[in-house]
Design a protein around this motif. Sequence first.
Motif, PDB file in Angstrom:
ATOM      1  N   ASP A 132       0.865  -1.186   0.000  1.00 14.93           N
ATOM      2  CA  ASP A 132       0.000   0.000   0.000  1.00 14.93           C
ATOM      3  C   ASP A 132       0.899   1.233   0.000  1.00 14.93           C
ATOM      4  O   ASP A 132       1.239   1.778   1.050  1.00 14.93           O
ATOM      5  N   GLU A 133       1.285   1.677  -1.180  1.00 17.78           N
ATOM      6  CA  GLU A 133       2.202   2.812  -1.281  1.00 17.78           C
ATOM      7  C   GLU A 133       1.568   4.109  -0.826  1.00 17.78           C
ATOM      8  O   GLU A 133       2.265   5.013  -0.339  1.00 17.78           O
ATOM      9  N   GLU A 134       0.245   4.254  -0.981  1.00 17.63           N
ATOM     10  CA  GLU A 134      -0.418   5.499  -0.622  1.00 17.63           C
ATOM     11  C   GLU A 134      -0.395   5.719   0.895  1.00 17.63           C
ATOM     12  O   GLU A 134      -0.110   6.819   1.369  1.00 17.63           O
ATOM     13  N   ILE A 135      -0.721   4.705   1.635  1.00 14.01           N
ATOM     14  CA  ILE A 135      -0.775   4.813   3.095  1.00 14.01           C
ATOM     15  C   ILE A 135       0.530   4.356   3.722  1.00 14.01           C
ATOM     16  O   ILE A 135       1.070   4.986   4.629  1.00 14.01           O
ATOM     17  N   GLY A 136       1.036   3.218   3.238  1.00 14.14           N
ATOM     18  CA  GLY A 136       2.243   2.650   3.810  1.00 14.14           C
ATOM     19  C   GLY A 136       1.986   2.113   5.212  1.00 14.14           C
ATOM     20  O   GLY A 136       0.876   1.705   5.546  1.00 14.14           O
ATOM     21  N   TYR A 137       3.010   2.163   6.043  1.00 10.43           N
ATOM     22  CA  TYR A 137       2.860   1.713   7.426  1.00 10.43           C
ATOM     23  C   TYR A 137       2.532   2.905   8.316  1.00 10.43           C
ATOM     24  O   TYR A 137       3.177   3.946   8.246  1.00 10.43           O
ATOM     25  N   CYS A 138       1.514   2.734   9.168  1.00  4.12           N
ATOM     26  CA  CYS A 138       1.143   3.763  10.140  1.00  4.12           C
ATOM     27  C   CYS A 138       1.241   3.179  11.544  1.00  4.12           C
ATOM     28  O   CYS A 138       1.030   1.981  11.751  1.00  4.12           O
ATOM     29  N   GLN A 139       1.538   4.073  12.479  1.00  2.00           N
ATOM     30  CA  GLN A 139       1.711   3.610  13.856  1.00  2.00           C
ATOM     31  C   GLN A 139       0.422   2.974  14.369  1.00  2.00           C
ATOM     32  O   GLN A 139      -0.654   3.528  14.242  1.00  2.00           O
ATOM     33  N   GLY A 140       0.558   1.785  14.954  1.00  2.00           N
ATOM     34  CA  GLY A 140      -0.588   1.047  15.470  1.00  2.00           C
ATOM     35  C   GLY A 140      -0.944  -0.172  14.645  1.00  2.00           C
ATOM     36  O   GLY A 140      -1.606  -1.093  15.134  1.00  2.00           O
ATOM     37  N   GLN A 141      -0.496  -0.199  13.360  1.00  2.00           N
ATOM     38  CA  GLN A 141      -0.805  -1.361  12.526  1.00  2.00           C
ATOM     39  C   GLN A 141      -0.142  -2.629  13.052  1.00  2.00           C
ATOM     40  O   GLN A 141      -0.643  -3.737  12.831  1.00  2.00           O
ATOM     41  N   SER A 142       0.990  -2.478  13.739  1.00  2.00           N
ATOM     42  CA  SER A 142       1.704  -3.661  14.252  1.00  2.00           C
ATOM     43  C   SER A 142       0.857  -4.430  15.262  1.00  2.00           C
ATOM     44  O   SER A 142       0.949  -5.662  15.342  1.00  2.00           O
ATOM     45  N   PHE A 143       0.004  -3.743  16.044  1.00  2.00           N
ATOM     46  CA  PHE A 143      -0.846  -4.430  17.021  1.00  2.00           C
ATOM     47  C   PHE A 143      -1.873  -5.306  16.312  1.00  2.00           C
ATOM     48  O   PHE A 143      -2.105  -6.453  16.698  1.00  2.00           O
ATOM     49  N   LEU A 144      -2.494  -4.746  15.259  1.00  2.00           N
ATOM     50  CA  LEU A 144      -3.478  -5.518  14.509  1.00  2.00           C
ATOM     51  C   LEU A 144      -2.827  -6.714  13.826  1.00  2.00           C
ATOM     52  O   LEU A 144      -3.360  -7.831  13.852  1.00  2.00           O
ATOM     53  N   ALA A 145      -1.648  -6.490  13.224  1.00  2.00           N
ATOM     54  CA  ALA A 145      -0.946  -7.591  12.563  1.00  2.00           C
ATOM     55  C   ALA A 145      -0.529  -8.658  13.584  1.00  2.00           C
ATOM     56  O   ALA A 145      -0.580  -9.864  13.301  1.00  2.00           O
ATOM     57  N   ALA A 146      -0.123  -8.237  14.788  1.00  2.00           N
ATOM     58  CA  ALA A 146       0.277  -9.198  15.817  1.00  2.00           C
ATOM     59  C   ALA A 146      -0.895 -10.063  16.250  1.00  2.00           C
ATOM     60  O   ALA A 146      -0.752 -11.279  16.459  1.00  2.00           O
ATOM     61  N   VAL A 147      -2.092  -9.443  16.385  1.00  2.00           N
ATOM     62  CA  VAL A 147      -3.280 -10.216  16.763  1.00  2.00           C
ATOM     63  C   VAL A 147      -3.589 -11.266  15.702  1.00  2.00           C
ATOM     64  O   VAL A 147      -3.923 -12.415  16.024  1.00  2.00           O
ATOM     65  N   LEU A 148      -3.463 -10.886  14.438  1.00  2.00           N
ATOM     66  CA  LEU A 148      -3.715 -11.851  13.358  1.00  2.00           C
ATOM     67  C   LEU A 148      -2.683 -12.979  13.370  1.00  2.00           C
ATOM     68  O   LEU A 148      -3.017 -14.146  13.126  1.00  2.00           O
ATOM     69  N   LEU A 149      -1.437 -12.647  13.684  1.00  2.00           N
ATOM     70  CA  LEU A 149      -0.379 -13.670  13.709  1.00  2.00           C
ATOM     71  C   LEU A 149      -0.610 -14.715  14.789  1.00  2.00           C
ATOM     72  O   LEU A 149      -0.140 -15.850  14.672  1.00  2.00           O
ATOM     73  N   LEU A 150      -1.299 -14.331  15.853  1.00  2.00           N
ATOM     74  CA  LEU A 150      -1.556 -15.281  16.935  1.00  2.00           C
ATOM     75  C   LEU A 150      -2.601 -16.327  16.550  1.00  2.00           C
ATOM     76  O   LEU A 150      -2.800 -17.292  17.292  1.00  2.00           O
ATOM     77  N   HIS A 151      -3.278 -16.145  15.408  1.00  2.00           N
ATOM     78  CA  HIS A 151      -4.349 -17.057  15.024  1.00  2.00           C
ATOM     79  C   HIS A 151      -4.132 -17.718  13.666  1.00  2.00           C
ATOM     80  O   HIS A 151      -4.905 -18.611  13.297  1.00  2.00           O
ATOM     81  N   MET A 152      -3.094 -17.314  12.908  1.00  2.00           N
ATOM     82  CA  MET A 152      -2.926 -17.858  11.554  1.00  2.00           C
ATOM     83  C   MET A 152      -1.482 -17.670  11.097  1.00  2.00           C
ATOM     84  O   MET A 152      -0.738 -16.886  11.694  1.00  2.00           O
ATOM     85  N   PRO A 153      -1.070 -18.377  10.027  1.00  2.00           N
ATOM     86  CA  PRO A 153       0.296 -18.219   9.492  1.00  2.00           C
ATOM     87  C   PRO A 153       0.521 -16.832   8.887  1.00  2.00           C
ATOM     88  O   PRO A 153      -0.411 -16.043   8.727  1.00  2.00           O
ATOM     89  N   GLU A 154       1.772 -16.560   8.507  1.00  2.00           N
ATOM     90  CA  GLU A 154       2.142 -15.237   8.001  1.00  2.00           C
ATOM     91  C   GLU A 154       1.343 -14.858   6.756  1.00  2.00           C
ATOM     92  O   GLU A 154       0.817 -13.739   6.654  1.00  2.00           O
ATOM     93  N   GLU A 155       1.247 -15.790   5.791  1.00  2.00           N
ATOM     94  CA  GLU A 155       0.580 -15.465   4.525  1.00  2.00           C
ATOM     95  C   GLU A 155      -0.888 -15.113   4.749  1.00  2.00           C
ATOM     96  O   GLU A 155      -1.394 -14.120   4.205  1.00  2.00           O
ATOM     97  N   GLN A 156      -1.574 -15.930   5.560  1.00  2.00           N
ATOM     98  CA  GLN A 156      -2.978 -15.647   5.831  1.00  2.00           C
ATOM     99  C   GLN A 156      -3.127 -14.349   6.627  1.00  2.00           C
ATOM    100  O   GLN A 156      -4.069 -13.569   6.391  1.00  2.00           O
ATOM    101  N   ALA A 157      -2.252 -14.096   7.566  1.00  2.00           N
ATOM    102  CA  ALA A 157      -2.326 -12.871   8.359  1.00  2.00           C
ATOM    103  C   ALA A 157      -2.178 -11.645   7.459  1.00  2.00           C
ATOM    104  O   ALA A 157      -2.903 -10.644   7.623  1.00  2.00           O
ATOM    105  N   PHE A 158      -1.255 -11.710   6.509  1.00  2.00           N
ATOM    106  CA  PHE A 158      -1.082 -10.580   5.586  1.00  2.00           C
ATOM    107  C   PHE A 158      -2.333 -10.384   4.723  1.00  2.00           C
ATOM    108  O   PHE A 158      -2.797  -9.244   4.519  1.00  2.00           O
ATOM    109  N   SER A 159      -2.914 -11.478   4.241  1.00  2.00           N
ATOM    110  CA  SER A 159      -4.125 -11.381   3.411  1.00  2.00           C
ATOM    111  C   SER A 159      -5.289 -10.789   4.206  1.00  2.00           C
ATOM    112  O   SER A 159      -6.024  -9.928   3.699  1.00  2.00           O
ATOM    113  N   VAL A 160      -5.462 -11.230   5.450  1.00  2.00           N
ATOM    114  CA  VAL A 160      -6.555 -10.698   6.276  1.00  2.00           C
ATOM    115  C   VAL A 160      -6.307  -9.221   6.599  1.00  2.00           C
ATOM    116  O   VAL A 160      -7.248  -8.407   6.624  1.00  2.00           O
ATOM    117  N   LEU A 161      -5.058  -8.830   6.826  1.00  2.00           N
ATOM    118  CA  LEU A 161      -4.736  -7.429   7.080  1.00  2.00           C
ATOM    119  C   LEU A 161      -5.102  -6.557   5.882  1.00  2.00           C
ATOM    120  O   LEU A 161      -5.695  -5.476   6.034  1.00  2.00           O
TER     121      LEU A 161
END
Length: 457
Positions: free
Chosen positions: A44-73
């Motif tokens: 996402d070049e327009e938005i990129g990384y914003c502070q706080g996204q790491s928490f959401l990505a971490a929650v997804l990682l606790l329930h699924m593999p990396e590829e699925q977590a990225f897709s759900v994000l």
Amino acid sequence: ESPQDSAITRDINRTFPAHDYFKDTGGDGQDSLYKICKAYSVYDEEIGYCQGQSFLAAVLLLHMPEEQAFSVLVKIMFDYGLRELFKQNFEDLHCKFYQLERLMQEYIPDLYNHFLDISLEAHMYASQWFLTLFTAKFPLYMVFHIIDLLLCETSKDDLLLTDFEGALKFFRVQLPKRYRSEENAKKLMELACNMKISQKKLKKYEKEYHTMREQQAQQEDPIERFERENRRLQEANMRLEQENDDLAHELVTSKIALRKDLDNAEEKADALNKELLMTKQKLIDAEEEKRRLEEESAQLKEMCRRELDKAESEIKKNSSIIGDYKQICSQLSERLEKQQTANKVEIEKIRQKVDDCERCREFFNKEGRIKGVSSAQDVLDEDTDEEKETLKNQLREMELELAQTKLQLVEAECKIQDLEHHLGLALNEVQAAKKTWFNRTLSSIKTATGVQGKETC
């Protein structure tokens, strides 16, 4: 390469620092979280990384593999409109604040008026809720369920009694702690699900917000608008700095706690190592004791074997002597009987000849003794008595020797029994020493193993 790489690295160390999966710097959890955040910043070049996204990505990682977590994000950011909050200078985020305040005005007007009195605006406490989907502060099992109705029920009475600082502290500290209990969280989610807020009403509030913004833009002097925007940005900056300080404090506190736990673990490890060394030394001492006892046992067995062989040799020797004695006695008895028989036969022959000779009958009486020569006969009788007495003495000496031999045999048998008894006692002591050493070694090993587990658990 991602232009926000430094920001991603900084935020990853602050994301759930107390969680086992993310607490290790450079561990699997932080590595996977870094990959997902960096991948999204490139995607996402327009938005990129914003502070706080790491928490959401971490929650997804606790329930699924990396590829699925990225897709759900990506799905949440694009299809559910989360990325819209970050666009156009957070314009959509301020629209959400306005909707929240209008809902408060409608459902809890007393709390809404209290916030107006203390000048507490929604962006001061709710920005992190919307931008991180409540993942930064609230328990993980609530992050996808909590909605704006957090201000209802018990929280309302508490907030009506607070000032500006107390209200902010309530939203940042007390409120997340209140719903860490799963039971309270379930009650909150049930309350949220039972309270229906239609999309039509939210659209109405959204339209009101945009109309209000247009009117403000038309009526407001550009300089005043820029000053207001500057104040808002300064407030947002102060809020973000405060959140950053809070996260830094939480990170430092977590690191201190982890350091303390690590020191305790190292102390326990040192204690276990010392105990292990002591156990090893005890094991070595026990092995030395075992070898010493085995050597003593071997020496005792050898000594008993020699004594037993000696006793058996003496028994055999005494048995041989007794056999020889019996054989000699038997031979002597046979010789004596033969000699007596021969003497009797010879005497009978002589007596018969004397009876047949008339001249001899004049010199011998009926008992076969010489007439008038009694003294010679007495001498002969005395010689015969002496010979008998000699034989009797020899017989008594042989009987005495036999008795002594039997006594020696009995003493030898008693000595053998005594040696066998001592041998049995020695074997029992050796066996008991082996068992004691084995039990002591096994107990030490079990104790060391039990303490280490407990400490690992």
